[in-house]
Design a protein around this motif. Structure first.
Motif, mmCIF file in Angstrom:
data_model
loop_
_atom_site.group_PDB
_atom_site.id
_atom_site.type_symbol
_atom_site.label_atom_id
_atom_site.label_comp_id
_atom_site.label_asym_id
_atom_site.label_seq_id
_atom_site.Cartn_x
_atom_site.Cartn_y
_atom_site.Cartn_z
ATOM 1 N N ALA A 1 32.472 -3.020 49.305
ATOM 2 C CA ALA A 1 33.095 -1.867 48.640
ATOM 3 C C ALA A 1 33.808 -2.300 47.370
ATOM 4 O O ALA A 1 33.727 -1.630 46.329
ATOM 5 C CB ALA A 1 34.073 -1.181 49.594
ATOM 6 N N ILE A 2 34.482 -3.451 47.410
ATOM 7 C CA ILE A 2 35.183 -3.964 46.230
ATOM 8 C C ILE A 2 34.186 -4.381 45.156
ATOM 9 O O ILE A 2 34.410 -4.148 43.960
ATOM 10 C CB ILE A 2 36.102 -5.134 46.619
ATOM 11 C CG1 ILE A 2 37.295 -4.616 47.431
ATOM 12 C CG2 ILE A 2 36.589 -5.894 45.379
ATOM 13 C CD1 ILE A 2 38.179 -5.694 48.017
ATOM 14 N N THR B 1 42.088 1.599 45.177
ATOM 15 C CA THR B 1 41.759 2.109 46.509
ATOM 16 C C THR B 1 41.091 1.041 47.365
ATOM 17 O O THR B 1 41.448 0.855 48.543
ATOM 18 C CB THR B 1 40.832 3.323 46.394
ATOM 19 O OG1 THR B 1 41.505 4.351 45.662
ATOM 20 C CG2 THR B 1 40.459 3.855 47.771
ATOM 21 N N THR B 2 40.136 0.326 46.799
ATOM 22 C CA THR B 2 39.396 -0.662 47.597
ATOM 23 C C THR B 2 40.243 -1.888 47.906
ATOM 24 O O THR B 2 40.220 -2.410 49.032
ATOM 25 C CB THR B 2 38.095 -1.067 46.888
ATOM 26 O OG1 THR B 2 38.382 -1.485 45.541
ATOM 27 C CG2 THR B 2 37.115 0.095 46.837
ATOM 28 N N TYR B 3 41.011 -2.356 46.921
ATOM 29 C CA TYR B 3 41.868 -3.511 47.194
ATOM 30 C C TYR B 3 42.977 -3.161 48.189
ATOM 31 O O TYR B 3 43.325 -3.962 49.064
ATOM 32 C CB TYR B 3 42.476 -4.044 45.899
ATOM 33 C CG TYR B 3 41.551 -4.996 45.160
ATOM 34 C CD1 TYR B 3 41.274 -6.265 45.677
ATOM 35 C CD2 TYR B 3 40.963 -4.630 43.951
ATOM 36 C CE1 TYR B 3 40.419 -7.140 45.010
ATOM 37 C CE2 TYR B 3 40.112 -5.501 43.275
ATOM 38 C CZ TYR B 3 39.848 -6.755 43.804
ATOM 39 O OH TYR B 3 38.991 -7.622 43.151
ATOM 40 N N GLN B 4 43.529 -1.948 48.062
ATOM 41 C CA GLN B 4 44.559 -1.523 49.012
ATOM 42 C C GLN B 4 43.981 -1.443 50.425
ATOM 43 O O GLN B 4 44.632 -1.829 51.397
ATOM 44 C CB GLN B 4 45.107 -0.146 48.610
ATOM 45 C CG GLN B 4 46.132 -0.185 47.494
ATOM 46 C CD GLN B 4 47.553 -0.244 48.019
ATOM 47 O OE1 GLN B 4 47.780 -0.481 49.195
ATOM 48 N NE2 GLN B 4 48.511 -0.020 47.137
ATOM 49 N N ALA B 5 42.744 -0.949 50.541
ATOM 50 C CA ALA B 5 42.117 -0.823 51.860
ATOM 51 C C ALA B 5 41.947 -2.182 52.518
ATOM 52 O O ALA B 5 42.237 -2.358 53.710
ATOM 53 C CB ALA B 5 40.768 -0.115 51.737
ATOM 54 N N ASP C 1 45.651 -9.247 47.785
ATOM 55 C CA ASP C 1 44.961 -8.000 47.445
ATOM 56 C C ASP C 1 45.929 -6.943 46.921
ATOM 57 O O ASP C 1 45.587 -6.169 46.016
ATOM 58 C CB ASP C 1 44.205 -7.467 48.664
ATOM 59 C CG ASP C 1 42.814 -8.075 48.778
ATOM 60 O OD1 ASP C 1 42.382 -8.758 47.834
ATOM 61 O OD2 ASP C 1 42.149 -7.852 49.813
ATOM 62 N N TYR C 2 47.137 -6.876 47.480
ATOM 63 C CA TYR C 2 48.128 -5.951 46.926
ATOM 64 C C TYR C 2 48.448 -6.330 45.476
ATOM 65 O O TYR C 2 48.659 -5.456 44.618
ATOM 66 C CB TYR C 2 49.414 -5.965 47.757
ATOM 67 C CG TYR C 2 49.312 -5.257 49.088
ATOM 68 C CD1 TYR C 2 48.823 -3.949 49.178
ATOM 69 C CD2 TYR C 2 49.723 -5.881 50.264
ATOM 70 C CE1 TYR C 2 48.732 -3.297 50.404
ATOM 71 C CE2 TYR C 2 49.637 -5.235 51.488
ATOM 72 C CZ TYR C 2 49.142 -3.948 51.553
ATOM 73 O OH TYR C 2 49.059 -3.308 52.765
#
Length: 275
Positions: free
Chosen positions: A154-155, A162-166, A183-184
């Motif tokens: 997805a990233i 959105t993808t990094y937060q997920a 990732d945050y």
């Protein structure tokens, strides 16, 4: 003669639907209107699908609100409304994967959620929302390698907040705080003006500090909460969490000062008072 109550309702529905540029029969009766009529009104099936999807989101929100109030009957009613709207969205635009995922999320049955993800990925193997949901499900059921593979894909497709937060949330759920922190941080670099990114990283740092007893991580968390407050002074949650963190660090006077400011800013809220 006076119109019957049913006719009044339909007439009102037609006026409402006309404002949206969508035939009443589509919105309120769920009937399929032929493309010629839709084009005559300047809309396409894809347009209608998006509007149905919006209605599904609204109904989902009502369901969550009813659940929060403890009104299970009303919550279920709104869930059924949302499912209807999402399925109508899929009917008008079968290429959309998001309505299928939304229906899965509304189910309490994990098997239904898995089926929704599989159906969405069958429609579009590169659907980022479907990959994120698949990654979340797999990580929560102990299939970490497969889950993080889906999140990484997805990233690769959409390297966004959105993808990094997920993926960060998945790492944090599994107590992999260093990876979550990374990732945050990527999310912050993508949008350094988003207060929620800093607050999320601060929460990760607090969890990490509890595991390692490293006070330097708490100092970093304080900096992140302060950044979140600077970026969004209207969200009182950030100031409350800053105050709580200061108290947990033994800096009682500073913590109480921050909590007092939070109460002054939002006196009707119970949250700062309960911390």
């Amino acid at each position: 003669c006076q119109p019957r109550p049913g006719e009044l309702l339909i007439n009102a529905a037609r006026r409402f639907a006309d404002e949206w540029g969508v035939p009443c029969e589509v919105y309120f009766l769920g009937n399929r209107v032929d493309d010629a009529e839709l084009q005559g009104r300047g809309v396409t099936p894809a347009d209608i699908a998006k509007k149905y999807q919006s209605l599904g989101s609204i109904s989902s929100g009502y369901a969550m609100s009813a659940d929060f109030r403890g009104d299970s009957a009303k919550a279920e009613e709104h869930r059924q409304e949302a499912i209807f709207y999402y399925m109508e969205a899929h009917k008008f635009d079968p290429t959309l994967s998001e309505p299928l995922l939304a229906v899965g999320r509304l189910s309490n049955d994990e098997a239904h959620r898995e089926m929704a993800v599989k159906a969405a990925l069958k429609l579009n193997p590169d659907s980022v929302p479907a990959l994120l949901e698949q990654g979340r499900q797999l990580c929560m059921t102990g299939q970490e390698d497969e889950g993080f593979a889906a999140l990484a894909r997805a990233i690769d497709i959409d390297p966004s907040i959105t993808t990094y937060q997920a993926r960060a949330n998945a790492y944090r759920f599994l107590d992999r705080y260093e990876a979550a922190y990374a990732d945050y941080t990527e999310a912050i670099q993508l949008d350094p003006d988003d207060a929620e990114n800093y607050a999320s990283r601060a929460e990760c740092l607090k969890d990490w500090a509890k595991e390692t007893s490293d006070s330097r991580l708490l100092e970093q968390a304080l900096d992140d909460y302060a950044a979140a407050i600077r970026l969004d002074e209207n969200d009182n949650t950030y100031r409350t969490e800053l105050g709580v963190t200061l108290v947990e660090m033994g800096r009682y006077d500073e913590g109480i000062d921050e909590l007092t400011e939070a109460v002054k800013a939002e006196p009707e809220s119970f949250y700062p008072l309960t911390q």
